[in-house]
Motif scaffolding. Structure first.
Motif, PDB file in Angstrom:
ATOM      1  N   GLN A  75       0.805  -1.226   0.000  1.00 21.38           N
ATOM      2  CA  GLN A  75       0.000   0.000   0.000  1.00 21.38           C
ATOM      3  C   GLN A  75       0.834   1.270   0.000  1.00 21.38           C
ATOM      4  O   GLN A  75       0.480   2.252  -0.668  1.00 21.38           O
ATOM      5  CB  GLN A  75      -0.951   0.009   1.204  1.00 21.38           C
ATOM      6  CG  GLN A  75      -1.890   1.216   1.224  1.00 21.38           C
ATOM      7  CD  GLN A  75      -2.986   1.094   2.269  1.00 21.38           C
ATOM      8  OE1 GLN A  75      -3.058   0.120   3.016  1.00 21.38           O
ATOM      9  NE2 GLN A  75      -3.856   2.087   2.334  1.00 21.38           N
ATOM     10  N   TYR A  76       1.944   1.259   0.729  1.00 17.00           N
ATOM     11  CA  TYR A  76       2.684   2.508   0.958  1.00 17.00           C
ATOM     12  C   TYR A  76       4.113   2.521   0.404  1.00 17.00           C
ATOM     13  O   TYR A  76       4.817   3.532   0.556  1.00 17.00           O
ATOM     14  CB  TYR A  76       2.742   2.800   2.459  1.00 17.00           C
ATOM     15  CG  TYR A  76       1.387   2.982   3.090  1.00 17.00           C
ATOM     16  CD1 TYR A  76       0.612   4.115   2.834  1.00 17.00           C
ATOM     17  CD2 TYR A  76       0.864   2.008   3.956  1.00 17.00           C
ATOM     18  CE1 TYR A  76      -0.636   4.288   3.422  1.00 17.00           C
ATOM     19  CE2 TYR A  76      -0.377   2.169   4.554  1.00 17.00           C
ATOM     20  CZ  TYR A  76      -1.125   3.306   4.274  1.00 17.00           C
ATOM     21  OH  TYR A  76      -2.366   3.469   4.865  1.00 17.00           O
ATOM     22  N   GLY A  77       4.571   1.437  -0.194  1.00 16.64           N
ATOM     23  CA  GLY A  77       5.950   1.406  -0.632  1.00 16.64           C
ATOM     24  C   GLY A  77       6.887   1.250   0.556  1.00 16.64           C
ATOM     25  O   GLY A  77       6.512   0.677   1.588  1.00 16.64           O
ATOM     26  N   THR A  78       8.110   1.775   0.459  1.00 24.81           N
ATOM     27  CA  THR A  78       9.080   1.604   1.552  1.00 24.81           C
ATOM     28  C   THR A  78       9.860   2.876   1.897  1.00 24.81           C
ATOM     29  O   THR A  78      10.827   2.825   2.652  1.00 24.81           O
ATOM     30  CB  THR A  78      10.100   0.502   1.210  1.00 24.81           C
ATOM     31  OG1 THR A  78      10.784   0.849  -0.009  1.00 24.81           O
ATOM     32  CG2 THR A  78       9.424  -0.843   1.059  1.00 24.81           C
ATOM     33  N   ASP A  79       9.474   4.012   1.349  1.00 24.14           N
ATOM     34  CA  ASP A  79      10.204   5.247   1.653  1.00 24.14           C
ATOM     35  C   ASP A  79      10.189   5.569   3.148  1.00 24.14           C
ATOM     36  O   ASP A  79      11.082   6.266   3.648  1.00 24.14           O
ATOM     37  CB  ASP A  79       9.604   6.431   0.882  1.00 24.14           C
ATOM     38  CG  ASP A  79       9.934   6.383  -0.599  1.00 24.14           C
ATOM     39  OD1 ASP A  79      10.906   5.693  -0.959  1.00 24.14           O
ATOM     40  OD2 ASP A  79       9.225   7.031  -1.387  1.00 24.14           O
ATOM     41  N   TRP A  80       9.201   5.081   3.860  1.00 17.78           N
ATOM     42  CA  TRP A  80       9.034   5.343   5.288  1.00 17.78           C
ATOM     43  C   TRP A  80       9.845   4.377   6.168  1.00 17.78           C
ATOM     44  O   TRP A  80       9.951   4.558   7.368  1.00 17.78           O
ATOM     45  CB  TRP A  80       7.551   5.191   5.672  1.00 17.78           C
ATOM     46  CG  TRP A  80       6.985   3.882   5.195  1.00 17.78           C
ATOM     47  CD1 TRP A  80       6.425   3.617   3.969  1.00 17.78           C
ATOM     48  CD2 TRP A  80       6.977   2.635   5.900  1.00 17.78           C
ATOM     49  NE1 TRP A  80       6.056   2.291   3.871  1.00 17.78           N
ATOM     50  CE2 TRP A  80       6.383   1.659   5.040  1.00 17.78           C
ATOM     51  CE3 TRP A  80       7.398   2.253   7.169  1.00 17.78           C
ATOM     52  CZ2 TRP A  80       6.210   0.334   5.421  1.00 17.78           C
ATOM     53  CZ3 TRP A  80       7.225   0.919   7.555  1.00 17.78           C
ATOM     54  CH2 TRP A  80       6.639  -0.016   6.688  1.00 17.78           C
ATOM     55  N   MET A  81      10.422   3.348   5.557  1.00 17.37           N
ATOM     56  CA  MET A  81      11.037   2.250   6.309  1.00 17.37           C
ATOM     57  C   MET A  81      12.542   2.417   6.448  1.00 17.37           C
ATOM     58  O   MET A  81      13.249   2.663   5.472  1.00 17.37           O
ATOM     59  CB  MET A  81      10.724   0.915   5.618  1.00 17.37           C
ATOM     60  CG  MET A  81      11.186  -0.314   6.392  1.00 17.37           C
ATOM     61  SD  MET A  81      11.016  -1.849   5.409  1.00 17.37           S
ATOM     62  CE  MET A  81       9.248  -1.876   5.105  1.00 17.37           C
ATOM     63  N   ILE A  82      13.048   2.251   7.669  1.00 17.60           N
ATOM     64  CA  ILE A  82      14.485   2.249   7.912  1.00 17.60           C
ATOM     65  C   ILE A  82      15.054   0.860   7.661  1.00 17.60           C
ATOM     66  O   ILE A  82      16.012   0.671   6.913  1.00 17.60           O
ATOM     67  CB  ILE A  82      14.798   2.679   9.358  1.00 17.60           C
ATOM     68  CG1 ILE A  82      14.366   4.122   9.608  1.00 17.60           C
ATOM     69  CG2 ILE A  82      16.283   2.507   9.670  1.00 17.60           C
ATOM     70  CD1 ILE A  82      14.432   4.539  11.061  1.00 17.60           C
ATOM     71  N   ALA A  83      14.481  -0.126   8.331  1.00 19.04           N
ATOM     72  CA  ALA A  83      14.938  -1.513   8.248  1.00 19.04           C
ATOM     73  C   ALA A  83      13.866  -2.374   8.901  1.00 19.04           C
ATOM     74  O   ALA A  83      12.832  -1.865   9.356  1.00 19.04           O
ATOM     75  CB  ALA A  83      16.289  -1.684   8.941  1.00 19.04           C
ATOM     76  N   ILE A  84      14.118  -3.681   8.972  1.00 19.74           N
ATOM     77  CA  ILE A  84      13.166  -4.620   9.557  1.00 19.74           C
ATOM     78  C   ILE A  84      13.875  -5.448  10.616  1.00 19.74           C
ATOM     79  O   ILE A  84      14.931  -6.046  10.353  1.00 19.74           O
ATOM     80  CB  ILE A  84      12.583  -5.556   8.486  1.00 19.74           C
ATOM     81  CG1 ILE A  84      11.901  -4.756   7.381  1.00 19.74           C
ATOM     82  CG2 ILE A  84      11.602  -6.560   9.115  1.00 19.74           C
ATOM     83  CD1 ILE A  84      11.595  -5.571   6.132  1.00 19.74           C
ATOM     84  N   SER A  85      13.297  -5.480  11.814  1.00 25.73           N
ATOM     85  CA  SER A  85      13.813  -6.320  12.891  1.00 25.73           C
ATOM     86  C   SER A  85      12.871  -7.496  13.086  1.00 25.73           C
ATOM     87  O   SER A  85      11.685  -7.310  13.384  1.00 25.73           O
ATOM     88  CB  SER A  85      13.927  -5.521  14.189  1.00 25.73           C
ATOM     89  OG  SER A  85      14.159  -6.396  15.277  1.00 25.73           O
ATOM     90  N   VAL A  86      13.394  -8.702  12.927  1.00 24.65           N
ATOM     91  CA  VAL A  86      12.598  -9.909  13.131  1.00 24.65           C
ATOM     92  C   VAL A  86      12.864 -10.419  14.546  1.00 24.65           C
ATOM     93  O   VAL A  86      13.954 -10.887  14.854  1.00 24.65           O
ATOM     94  CB  VAL A  86      12.956 -10.993  12.098  1.00 24.65           C
ATOM     95  CG1 VAL A  86      12.095 -12.232  12.308  1.00 24.65           C
ATOM     96  CG2 VAL A  86      12.788 -10.446  10.684  1.00 24.65           C
ATOM     97  N   GLY A  87      11.870 -10.292  15.414  1.00 26.87           N
ATOM     98  CA  GLY A  87      12.015 -10.718  16.798  1.00 26.87           C
ATOM     99  C   GLY A  87      12.581  -9.640  17.693  1.00 26.87           C
ATOM    100  O   GLY A  87      13.217  -8.678  17.232  1.00 26.87           O
ATOM    101  N   SER A  88      12.339  -9.805  19.000  1.00 24.36           N
ATOM    102  CA  SER A  88      12.832  -8.852  19.999  1.00 24.36           C
ATOM    103  C   SER A  88      13.072  -9.574  21.320  1.00 24.36           C
ATOM    104  O   SER A  88      12.126 -10.014  21.983  1.00 24.36           O
ATOM    105  CB  SER A  88      11.819  -7.715  20.200  1.00 24.36           C
ATOM    106  OG  SER A  88      12.280  -6.803  21.184  1.00 24.36           O
TER     107      SER A  88
END
Length: 288
Positions: free
Chosen positions: A108-121
Motif C-alpha cells: 500500500q505505501y511502498g518503503t520510503d518510510w522504512m528504515i529496516a526490519i527487525s525480526v524478533g525482539s
C-alpha cells in the motif's frame, strides 16, 4: 510521497559522523492499554519532532498487533517520520500475521518510510526460541521482502548478553544488522558507573559480531534509565539519574551509532523509562 522529500532533505543535511539514526522506541499501546489510533501515532511522532533533537526515527515492536503498521505507517508518512519495523517471531500463527501485515503495508505505501526490519525482539534472552529457529525466521522475512523488490536491511534485536553467547552465532550470520539492547540499570550499575558499563556492552557485542560476520553494524536498539520506580540494587530510578544518563550516553550515541532510546511513554510502568509525561511534556531535557 511526502516522506521522500523530507528524507532527501535530511540526508542532504547530514554527512560523515552525523549520519546516524537517532530515535525512540514507541509501543503500539497507550499507557492505559488501549491501542494507538493513527492520530495517536501522529501525536507521538510530532511530539518527538518538537523536542530539541528533532527526532524523526522510531522503532516499532510488531506489525500486526493493534494494527500497528496499518496505523503507524500513514502517520509516519504524514509527519515525515521513518520507522524501524518490528516483526514478532515467537509462534508461527503470530509470525504469519506479522508477515501479512508487513506485506500489506509495503504493497500500500511502498518503503520510503522504512528504515529496516527487525525480526524478533529479545527472543534469545527470554529463551523463547532457539538460535536456529530465529535465524530461519530472519531468512524467511528477508526472502519475502526481497521477492517484493525491497532491499531494506533485515536483522534481529536482543540483549547484549544474548549476542555474546556463542550459541547464538547462527543468528548473527543471518542478520544484515544486529540490534543490541543494553541497560546498566538492570546490571546494578550506579549512575556514575553507567556510561562505562554501557559502552563496554557495546564493545563486547561488536567484538562478538565481528568474530562471526565482520563488517556487520551493531545498532543500539534499546537503552535508557528509569525516571521512577523501584531501584535495582545500587541502580536508582530518578529523573536526575535519567538526565545524567541521557547527557553522558545518549549525546555520545547520537554521534557514533544508530540508536533508539527507550522509551517515548510508559508512565504507568514500574520502573518507568518514558521521557514524555501524560501531558505530552518532556520529563527531562532532551537536548545535547
Amino acid at each position: 510521497m511526502r516522506f521522500l522529500s523530507v528524507a532527501t532533505a535530511l540526508i542532504g543535511a547530514i554527512t560523515g559522523a552525523e549520519a546516524y539514526w537517532k530515535g525512540f522506541n514507541v509501543g503500539a499501546n497507550n499507557p492505559d492499554g488501549s491501542c494507538k489510533t493513527q492520530a495517536d501515532w501522529e501525536t507521538a511522532f510530532t511530539v518527538m519532532q518538537s523536542q530539541p533533537g528533532y527526532f524523526t526515527s522510531f522503532r516499532l515492536f510488531a506489525s500486526s498487533d493493534c494494527d500497528t503498521l496499518a496505523r503507524a505507517v500513514p502517520a509516519a508518512i504524514s509527519t515525515g517520520s521513518q520507522l524501524l519495523v518490528g516483526v514478532w517471531a515467537t509462534d508461527d500463527g503470530h509470525f504469519g500475521a506479522e508477515k501479512a501485515a508487513l506485506e500489506a503495508a509495503i504493497n500500500q505505501y511502498g518503503t520510503d518510510w522504512m528504515i529496516a526490519i527487525s525480526v524478533g525482539s529479545e527472543d534469545l534472552y527470554r529463551g523463547d526460541i532457539s538460535g536456529d529457529y530465529m535465524a530461519q525466521k530472519i531468512y524467511d522475512v528477508r526472502g519475502m521482502v526481497r521477492a517484493m523488490g525491497v532491499d531494506k536491511e533485515v536483522g534481529h534485536v536482543d540483549t547484549w548478553t544474548a549476542w555474546v553467547d556463542a550459541a547464538n552465532e547462527v543468528v548473527i550470520t543471518a542478520c544484515d544488522f544486529v540490534g543490541m539492547d543494553g541497560y546498566p540499570y538492570f546490571q546494578g550499575a550506579t549512575i556514575e558507573q553507567a556510561p562505562e558499563v554501557f559502552w563496554q556492552s557495546v564493545t563486547d557485542t561488536r567484538n562478538a559480531v565481528n568474530r562471526v560476520k565482520p563488517g556487520t553494524w551493531v545498532w543500539v536498539t534499546e537503552t535508557g534509565h528509569p525516571v521512577s520506580g523501584d531501584n535495582f540494587g545500587p541502580s536508582v530510578a530518578s529523573v536526575s539519574n535519567a538526565q545524567s544518563y541521557w547527557n553522558r550516553v545518549a549525546c555520545e550515541c547520537f554521534n557514533s551509532v544508530h540508536v533508539f532510546w527507550y522509551a517515548y511513554q510508559d508512565y504507568n510502568s514500574n520502573p518507568s523509562f518514558g521521557v514524555i509525561d501524560a501531558n505530552l511534556n518532556s520529563i527531562y531535557d532532551l537536548s545535547c
